[in-house]
Write a protein that holds these residues in place. Structure first.
Motif, PDB file in Angstrom:
ATOM      1  N   ALA A 282       0.651  -0.746  -0.196  1.00 21.95           N
ATOM      2  CA  ALA A 282      -0.067   0.161   0.011  1.00 21.95           C
ATOM      3  C   ALA A 282       0.586   1.443  -0.376  1.00 21.95           C
ATOM      4  O   ALA A 282       0.525   1.937  -0.453  1.00 21.95           O
ATOM      5  CB  ALA A 282      -1.532   0.192   0.990  1.00 21.95           C
ATOM      6  N   VAL A 283       1.862   1.312   0.194  1.00 22.64           N
ATOM      7  CA  VAL A 283       2.905   2.560   0.998  1.00 22.64           C
ATOM      8  C   VAL A 283       3.693   2.962  -0.407  1.00 22.64           C
ATOM      9  O   VAL A 283       3.511   3.814  -0.939  1.00 22.64           O
ATOM     10  CB  VAL A 283       4.296   2.090   1.908  1.00 22.64           C
ATOM     11  N   GLN A 284       4.191   1.731  -1.242  1.00 25.63           N
ATOM     12  CA  GLN A 284       4.715   1.261  -2.672  1.00 25.63           C
ATOM     13  C   GLN A 284       3.877   1.951  -3.345  1.00 25.63           C
ATOM     14  O   GLN A 284       4.068   3.064  -3.995  1.00 25.63           O
ATOM     15  CB  GLN A 284       5.142   0.632  -2.726  1.00 25.63           C
ATOM     16  N   ASP A 285       2.143   1.838  -3.662  1.00 17.10           N
ATOM     17  CA  ASP A 285       1.732   2.077  -4.638  1.00 17.10           C
ATOM     18  C   ASP A 285       1.485   4.002  -4.042  1.00 17.10           C
ATOM     19  O   ASP A 285       1.087   4.687  -5.184  1.00 17.10           O
ATOM     20  CB  ASP A 285      -0.048   1.368  -4.860  1.00 17.10           C
ATOM     21  N   GLN A 286       1.276   4.219  -3.298  1.00 24.84           N
ATOM     22  CA  GLN A 286       1.146   5.129  -2.173  1.00 24.84           C
ATOM     23  C   GLN A 286       2.427   5.995  -3.162  1.00 24.84           C
ATOM     24  O   GLN A 286       2.322   7.533  -3.612  1.00 24.84           O
ATOM     25  CB  GLN A 286       0.904   5.768  -0.897  1.00 24.84           C
ATOM     26  N   ILE A 287       3.845   6.099  -2.869  1.00 27.17           N
ATOM     27  CA  ILE A 287       4.885   6.644  -3.327  1.00 27.17           C
ATOM     28  C   ILE A 287       4.271   6.720  -5.092  1.00 27.17           C
ATOM     29  O   ILE A 287       4.650   7.521  -5.319  1.00 27.17           O
ATOM     30  CB  ILE A 287       6.223   5.581  -3.066  1.00 27.17           C
ATOM     31  N   LYS A 288       4.082   5.255  -5.155  1.00 23.40           N
ATOM     32  CA  LYS A 288       4.150   5.484  -7.104  1.00 23.40           C
ATOM     33  C   LYS A 288       3.155   6.328  -7.614  1.00 23.40           C
ATOM     34  O   LYS A 288       3.562   7.184  -8.201  1.00 23.40           O
ATOM     35  CB  LYS A 288       3.700   4.304  -7.651  1.00 23.40           C
ATOM     36  N   VAL A 289       1.758   6.640  -6.731  1.00 25.84           N
ATOM     37  CA  VAL A 289       1.256   7.975  -7.018  1.00 25.84           C
ATOM     38  C   VAL A 289       1.462   9.535  -7.024  1.00 25.84           C
ATOM     39  O   VAL A 289       1.733   9.979  -7.802  1.00 25.84           O
ATOM     40  CB  VAL A 289      -0.208   7.921  -5.991  1.00 25.84           C
ATOM     41  N   LEU A 290       2.486   9.280  -5.937  1.00 29.03           N
ATOM     42  CA  LEU A 290       3.339  10.559  -5.185  1.00 29.03           C
ATOM     43  C   LEU A 290       4.494  10.988  -6.386  1.00 29.03           C
ATOM     44  O   LEU A 290       4.776  12.208  -7.255  1.00 29.03           O
ATOM     45  CB  LEU A 290       4.061   9.996  -3.819  1.00 29.03           C
ATOM     46  N   ASP A 291       5.040   9.836  -7.268  1.00 29.22           N
ATOM     47  CA  ASP A 291       5.786  10.531  -8.611  1.00 29.22           C
ATOM     48  C   ASP A 291       5.402   9.804  -9.394  1.00 29.22           C
ATOM     49  O   ASP A 291       6.382   9.804 -10.731  1.00 29.22           O
ATOM     50  CB  ASP A 291       7.125   9.283  -8.065  1.00 29.22           C
ATOM     51  N   GLU A 292       4.263  10.369  -9.318  1.00 29.11           N
ATOM     52  CA  GLU A 292       3.833  10.110 -11.341  1.00 29.11           C
ATOM     53  C   GLU A 292       3.322   8.889 -12.032  1.00 29.11           C
ATOM     54  O   GLU A 292       3.778   8.958 -12.967  1.00 29.11           O
ATOM     55  CB  GLU A 292       4.163  11.600 -11.793  1.00 29.11           C
ATOM     56  N   GLY A 293       3.503   8.018 -11.390  1.00 28.02           N
ATOM     57  CA  GLY A 293       3.409   6.759 -11.514  1.00 28.02           C
ATOM     58  C   GLY A 293       4.865   5.867 -11.851  1.00 28.02           C
ATOM     59  O   GLY A 293       5.076   4.502 -11.827  1.00 28.02           O
ATOM     60  N   GLN A 294       5.885   6.450 -11.433  1.00 30.27           N
ATOM     61  CA  GLN A 294       7.181   5.652 -11.529  1.00 30.27           C
ATOM     62  C   GLN A 294       8.167   5.299 -10.118  1.00 30.27           C
ATOM     63  O   GLN A 294       8.142   6.604  -9.542  1.00 30.27           O
ATOM     64  CB  GLN A 294       8.101   6.896 -12.385  1.00 30.27           C
ATOM     65  N   LEU A 295       8.247   4.161 -10.203  1.00 30.19           N
ATOM     66  CA  LEU A 295       8.323   4.231  -8.419  1.00 30.19           C
ATOM     67  C   LEU A 295      10.268   4.496  -8.889  1.00 30.19           C
ATOM     68  O   LEU A 295      11.072   3.207  -9.581  1.00 30.19           O
ATOM     69  CB  LEU A 295       8.781   2.829  -8.313  1.00 30.19           C
ATOM     70  N   GLN A 296      10.414   5.644  -8.002  1.00 24.00           N
ATOM     71  CA  GLN A 296      12.344   6.177  -8.093  1.00 24.00           C
ATOM     72  C   GLN A 296      12.765   5.019  -7.403  1.00 24.00           C
ATOM     73  O   GLN A 296      12.916   4.755  -5.975  1.00 24.00           O
ATOM     74  CB  GLN A 296      11.716   7.661  -7.606  1.00 24.00           C
ATOM     75  N   PRO A 297      14.010   5.219  -8.196  1.00 25.26           N
ATOM     76  CA  PRO A 297      15.300   4.185  -6.974  1.00 25.26           C
ATOM     77  C   PRO A 297      15.568   5.093  -6.012  1.00 25.26           C
ATOM     78  O   PRO A 297      15.539   6.296  -5.965  1.00 25.26           O
ATOM     79  CB  PRO A 297      16.547   4.190  -7.560  1.00 25.26           C
ATOM     80  N   TRP A 298      15.657   4.950  -4.653  1.00 20.65           N
ATOM     81  CA  TRP A 298      15.661   5.029  -3.349  1.00 20.65           C
ATOM     82  C   TRP A 298      17.483   5.831  -2.960  1.00 20.65           C
ATOM     83  O   TRP A 298      18.505   4.838  -3.168  1.00 20.65           O
ATOM     84  CB  TRP A 298      15.539   4.193  -2.569  1.00 20.65           C
ATOM     85  N   THR A 299      17.246   6.896  -2.366  1.00 18.45           N
ATOM     86  CA  THR A 299      19.212   7.650  -2.670  1.00 18.45           C
ATOM     87  C   THR A 299      19.508   7.654  -0.486  1.00 18.45           C
ATOM     88  O   THR A 299      18.137   8.565  -0.500  1.00 18.45           O
ATOM     89  CB  THR A 299      19.129   8.621  -3.754  1.00 18.45           C
ATOM     90  N   GLN A 300      20.307   7.685  -0.486  1.00 19.59           N
ATOM     91  CA  GLN A 300      20.160   8.417   0.654  1.00 19.59           C
ATOM     92  C   GLN A 300      21.277   9.687   0.684  1.00 19.59           C
ATOM     93  O   GLN A 300      22.125   9.415  -0.053  1.00 19.59           O
ATOM     94  CB  GLN A 300      20.305   7.721   1.960  1.00 19.59           C
ATOM     95  N   GLU A 301      20.921  10.272   0.817  1.00 19.27           N
ATOM     96  CA  GLU A 301      20.726  11.584   1.130  1.00 19.27           C
ATOM     97  C   GLU A 301      22.068  12.373   2.609  1.00 19.27           C
ATOM     98  O   GLU A 301      21.625  11.839   3.378  1.00 19.27           O
ATOM     99  CB  GLU A 301      19.904  12.930   0.771  1.00 19.27           C
TER     100      GLU A 301
END
Length: 80
Positions: free
Chosen positions: A61-80
């Motif tokens: 469910a969280v992954q689906d929400q992230i996809k929506v926030l990133d306009e349908g694209q799952l972005q790679p995780w980067t630590q800043e």
């Protein structure tokens, strides 16, 4: 009038992902200790499967929400 029976610990839904994960970790430790009787081990395995399914569902469910926030694209995780 009799009260409705309370949900048992085996069927109660965890309050959160974190609570489910903590319960699952404790359960695995008890099972791995080898000190549980067979019937308790089976009940623990069943509860563990329920907790695992709950955690996976929450993560999906969280992954689906992230996809929506990133306009349908799952972005790679980067630590800043």
């Amino acid at each position: 009038m009799p009260k409705a029976p309370a949900k048992s610990a085996l069927t109660a839904e965890p309050a959160s992902y974190e609570a489910a994960l903590e319960e699952l970790e404790q359960l695995v430790a008890r099972i791995e200790s080898g000190q549980l009787p067979l019937d308790q081990m089976l009940a623990g395995y069943q509860r563990g499967a329920t907790l695992l399914a709950f955690c996976r569902q929450r993560l999906d469910a969280v992954q689906d929400q992230i996809k929506v926030l990133d306009e349908g694209q799952l972005q790679p995780w980067t630590q800043e």
